[in-house]
Design an enzyme around this catalytic site. Structure first.
Site, PDB file in Angstrom:
ATOM      1  N   ASP A 107       1.249 -15.183  -2.287  1.00 53.92           N
ATOM      2  CA  ASP A 107       1.369 -13.941  -3.042  1.00 53.92           C
ATOM      3  C   ASP A 107       2.845 -13.585  -3.181  1.00 53.92           C
ATOM      4  O   ASP A 107       3.688 -14.485  -3.328  1.00 53.92           O
ATOM      5  CB  ASP A 107       0.584 -12.831  -2.329  1.00 53.92           C
ATOM      6  CG  ASP A 107       0.029 -11.797  -3.291  1.00 53.92           C
ATOM      7  OD1 ASP A 107       0.845 -11.089  -3.924  1.00 53.92           O
ATOM      8  OD2 ASP A 107      -1.195 -11.674  -3.411  1.00 53.92           O
ATOM      9  N   HIS A 120       2.439  -6.087  -3.839  1.00 53.77           N
ATOM     10  CA  HIS A 120       1.148  -6.739  -4.047  1.00 53.77           C
ATOM     11  C   HIS A 120       0.751  -7.604  -2.845  1.00 53.77           C
ATOM     12  O   HIS A 120      -0.395  -7.543  -2.367  1.00 53.77           O
ATOM     13  CB  HIS A 120       1.239  -7.587  -5.319  1.00 53.77           C
ATOM     14  CG  HIS A 120      -0.061  -8.128  -5.820  1.00 53.77           C
ATOM     15  ND1 HIS A 120      -0.602  -9.297  -5.350  1.00 53.77           N
ATOM     16  CD2 HIS A 120      -0.916  -7.673  -6.778  1.00 53.77           C
ATOM     17  CE1 HIS A 120      -1.735  -9.547  -5.997  1.00 53.77           C
ATOM     18  NE2 HIS A 120      -1.951  -8.578  -6.866  1.00 53.77           N
ATOM     19  N   SER A 152      -7.449  -8.780  -7.689  1.00 54.94           N
ATOM     20  CA  SER A 152      -6.522  -9.119  -6.601  1.00 54.94           C
ATOM     21  C   SER A 152      -6.909  -8.425  -5.306  1.00 54.94           C
ATOM     22  O   SER A 152      -6.651  -8.927  -4.219  1.00 54.94           O
ATOM     23  CB  SER A 152      -5.092  -8.703  -6.972  1.00 54.94           C
ATOM     24  OG  SER A 152      -4.508  -9.606  -7.854  1.00 54.94           O
TER      25      SER A 152
END
Length: 725
Positions: A102, A176, A506
């Protein structure tokens, strides 16, 4: 497996199949020797490389995108003490290593403390790679490894490291990666909230599992994650010894072949699967449009996003004393009194351009908007609430009411904002049109749990069928992915941690990753395919109101397998599925053969000499926990086999729910297992009774022994056999 090479400052990926040597130093030396023979031949470097022994493919580097407290309790993964509690049974994932590919991690977040964690597993071979604002002290017994990969991104998007919020290290410059990592395996953190909303105990699905961070996504320019960096990350993760990989990253339609290096997630995950590592991926955020699902390789666990039963109701009080309700997570500076209210269509900057209705950037007249609450109506997914709030803020507005056809996924705003559906939006516009001086007041949001019917499939969650291999049902499963509160990169570098709401597949992906970690803790010898089967066949199709799960979106229809795969994830049942549909490497190889992939590319991918067998139903017969037939002309028979992982002596009988217009026959109708008979085969014959070509119809096939209910979703499209075609 990968060599990076410059051709006029462009990175190319040289794919050489599986590594021949375990020692990275030997592999690197051989790659350097190969490249040294090409010095001075940069203009033709990709052509000579194609001719080298062992080289499968040379392709240019490409870019991929990231797919953007209550949720675990909502899906039944509670912390209460009970012998049947999955968290207790699995010791909360202790000893399991989850690799997260990620945007990095914010190690100071309280979610990544290592109190109560077990020792770093002795089999771990990873490192804590240093870099900007990151050193070995940032790793602990929770974050046991961290690496960063940027060469591929540097080639694609030149950037200035002195600008922006990014770090040349495993440190998360976007947020994220911290969010997904803490969702999968964050440790226990008390008194977490977002400015008072959603207050409670935060934790990941496997709170005592270890984390290994692989940063491939960068927050420079438009951001992204490149094929070259992704492939290196997969390589290193496999070498380091992760048990599971979580990848909340996707590509765009049209998808590349599963043996094409531009489909780096399919390639990397295939190698991981060969090494017994399940790879969990996000389905994409291009819903509610059909055939937009991503990460469709049959060896992946692909996850759709759903809602949970937590809401943030916010009152809108109109000047006529009427109160309407919407949703909001914005707790900023509210005007405590009433303010003038207007409809964006009444205050366009340019009356000749129809962009003010949904508050497109620069569409509002600042003179008329100043000091007002503005209602904007969005007729599609092209305009989001955050963008509309920027338009209102820049025009001098003091509040936003944003009406949209779906009300899942609430965003932060530049001004106090409330999201409503069209019905409420229409009532507000009607009040504006009738009132001489319309006014309104926006209240602060509250947190309410257990009132909203859930789960529902998120409107943004990408839908099937797969555009590249429609015989493979995707997505596989749905999991919470709307308004998920988890760790995030703080706005200020001096802050230790921050928690933010995000929505996306996600966020759904690491929910399933955490569950896979718990399953693997209890069943360490189960294959990735067996774990996927357990998830799919045990999933729920029922919402909290006892009705079928519905989808958010323009239709709000009952969710079908192309929306939610097997259904909504049910961790308590997935750990004890009764039967599993397993897949061996040879099955995947024959599937790739049937897809028309060249024998040489499959041989190099699998690192073995392969032989393609000529079978008519190879794709349909891949031993998946689902059956999808995209072109049933008259009659077809599909083969499956199941392995008993439940009671040794058990008898299962078939329960068939045939799709409309399709007859189904299962042979045999009963499966009897014992200590010497653990795997049995069966066949399902489908016969179309439709006279005309139709859309997909859905049904199911379940096997039950009275204790387990092993359900496979069925999707069939009848096709008329046209003469001469």
């Amino acid at each position: 497996m990968v060599v990076l090479n410059r051709k006029f400052f462009q990175v190319h990926i040289v794919y050489m199949g599986e590594k021949e040597h375990e020692d990275p130093a030997i592999t690197k030396k051989l790659h350097y020797e190969m490249l040294s023979t090409l010095l001075g031949r940069y203009d033709l470097i990709d052509i000579p490389l194609q001719k080298f022994p062992g080289v499968v493919q040379v392709i240019p580097n490409g870019i991929h995108k990231l797919h953007t407290t209550r949720s675990w309790e909502f899906i039944g993964l509670n912390q209460h003490h009970s012998p049947q509690n999955l968290l207790e049974q699995s010791n909360m994932g202790q000893g399991t290593i989850i690799g997260v590919i990620d945007s990095g991690v914010w190690p100071e977040s309280r979610s990544f403390h290592d109190e109560g964690m077990g020792p770093v597993p002795s089999r771990w071979k990873g490192i804590c790679q240093q870099g900007e604002s990151f050193n070995s002290s940032n790793c602990n017994r929770k974050i046991i490894g961290a690496r960063w990969f940027v060469k591929g991104f540097q080639d694609q998007i030149p950037f200035n490291t002195a600008e922006g919020r990014e770090f040349m290290s495993p440190r998360d410059g976007e947020g994220h990666g911290s969010h997904t990592a803490s969702t999968a395996a964050g440790n226990f953190v008390e008194k977490v909230s977002y400015k008072g909303l959603a207050a409670g105990l935060a934790r990941g699905g496997a709170p005592l599992a270890h984390l290994a961070i692989y940063k491939v996504c960068w927050n420079f320019e438009d951001g992204g994650c490149t094929d070259a960096d992704l492939l290196k990350a997969f390589d290193k993760a496999i070498h380091d010894g992760v048990d599971i990989l979580s990848v909340s990253i996707g590509d765009n339609i049209p998808l590349f072949s599963y043996v094409d290096m531009r489909n780096s997630i399919a390639i990397g995950s295939f190698h991981a699967t060969l090494n017994g590592i399940p790879v969990v991926c996000s389905a994409g955020n291009d819903g509610p449009i059909s055939q937009t699902v991503q990460n469709t390789a049959p060896w992946l666990i692909t996850v759709a996003a759903s809602t949970i039963d937590r809401t943030f109701p916010t009152a809108i009080i109109l000047g006529n004393n009427r109160t309407l309700w919407g949703q909001s997570i914005t707790t900023g500076q509210h005007n405590h009194g009433f303010a003038s209210l207007t409809y964006s269509e009444r205050i366009p900057l340019n009356p000749m351009v129809d962009s003010a209705k949904d508050c497109q950037p620069g569409s509002l007249n600042a003179t008329l908007a100043a000091g007002k609450i503005i209602i904007c109506l969005s007729e599609s997914n092209t305009q989001d609430m955050f963008s509309a709030s920027i338009s209102v803020f820049e025009a001098g507005g003091v509040g936003l009411i944003f009406a949209q056809f779906h009300h899942d996924g609430i965003e932060l705003c530049k001004v106090p904002c409330v999201k409503v559906d069209y019905e409420v939006g229409t009532q507000i516009v009607s009040y504006i049109r009738k009132a001489r001086s319309p006014t309104a007041k926006l209240s602060f949001p509250k947190t309410v749990v257990g009132k909203r019917v859930s789960p529902r499939l998120a409107s943004f969650s990408s839908r099937g069928p797969s555009s590249i291999s429609p015989e493979v049902l995707k997505p596989d499963i749905a999991a919470p992915g709307v308004d998920i509160l988890a760790a995030y990169r703080p706005a200020n570098r001096d802050q230790d941690d921050s928690y933010e709401f995000l929505s996306g597949t996600s966020m759904a992906c690491p929910h399933v990753t955490g569950i896979v970690a718990l399953i693997k803790s209890l069943h360490p010898n189960w294959s990735p395919a067996a774990i996927r089967s357990a998830l799919v066949t045990s999933a729920s199709q029922t919402a909290t109101d006892g009705m079928k799960i519905f989808e958010e979106g323009s239709t709000r229809k009952e969710a079908d397998p192309f929306d939610i795969g097997g259904g909504h994830v049910n961790p308590g049942k997935a750990v004890n599925p009764g039967l599993v549909y397993d897949v061996v490497t040879e099955d995947y190889i024959q599937f790739l053969c049937s897809m028309g992939c060249s024998r040489s590319s499959i041989t190099s991918l699998a690192n073995a000499t392969i032989k393609c067998k000529l079978k008519s139903n190879t794709r349909l017969d891949l031993n998946l926990p689902s059956i999808t037939i995209p072109d049933l002309k008259t009659k077809v028979t599909v083969a499956r086999k199941v392995t008993n992982v439940g009671n040794v002596a058990s008898v299962y009988r078939a329960i068939v729910q045939a799709p409309f217009g399709i007859s189904m026959r299962v042979e045999p109708e009963t499966l009897s297992f014992n200590s010497t008979c653990k795997t049995l085969s069966f066949k399902v014959t489908f016969l179309s009774t439709l006279k005309f070509q139709g859309d997909y119809r859905f049904g199911s096939l379940a096997w039950t022994d009275g204790e387990h209910f092993v359900r496979s979703p069925i999707s069939v499209r009848a096709m008329e056999a046209y003469a001469g075609v």
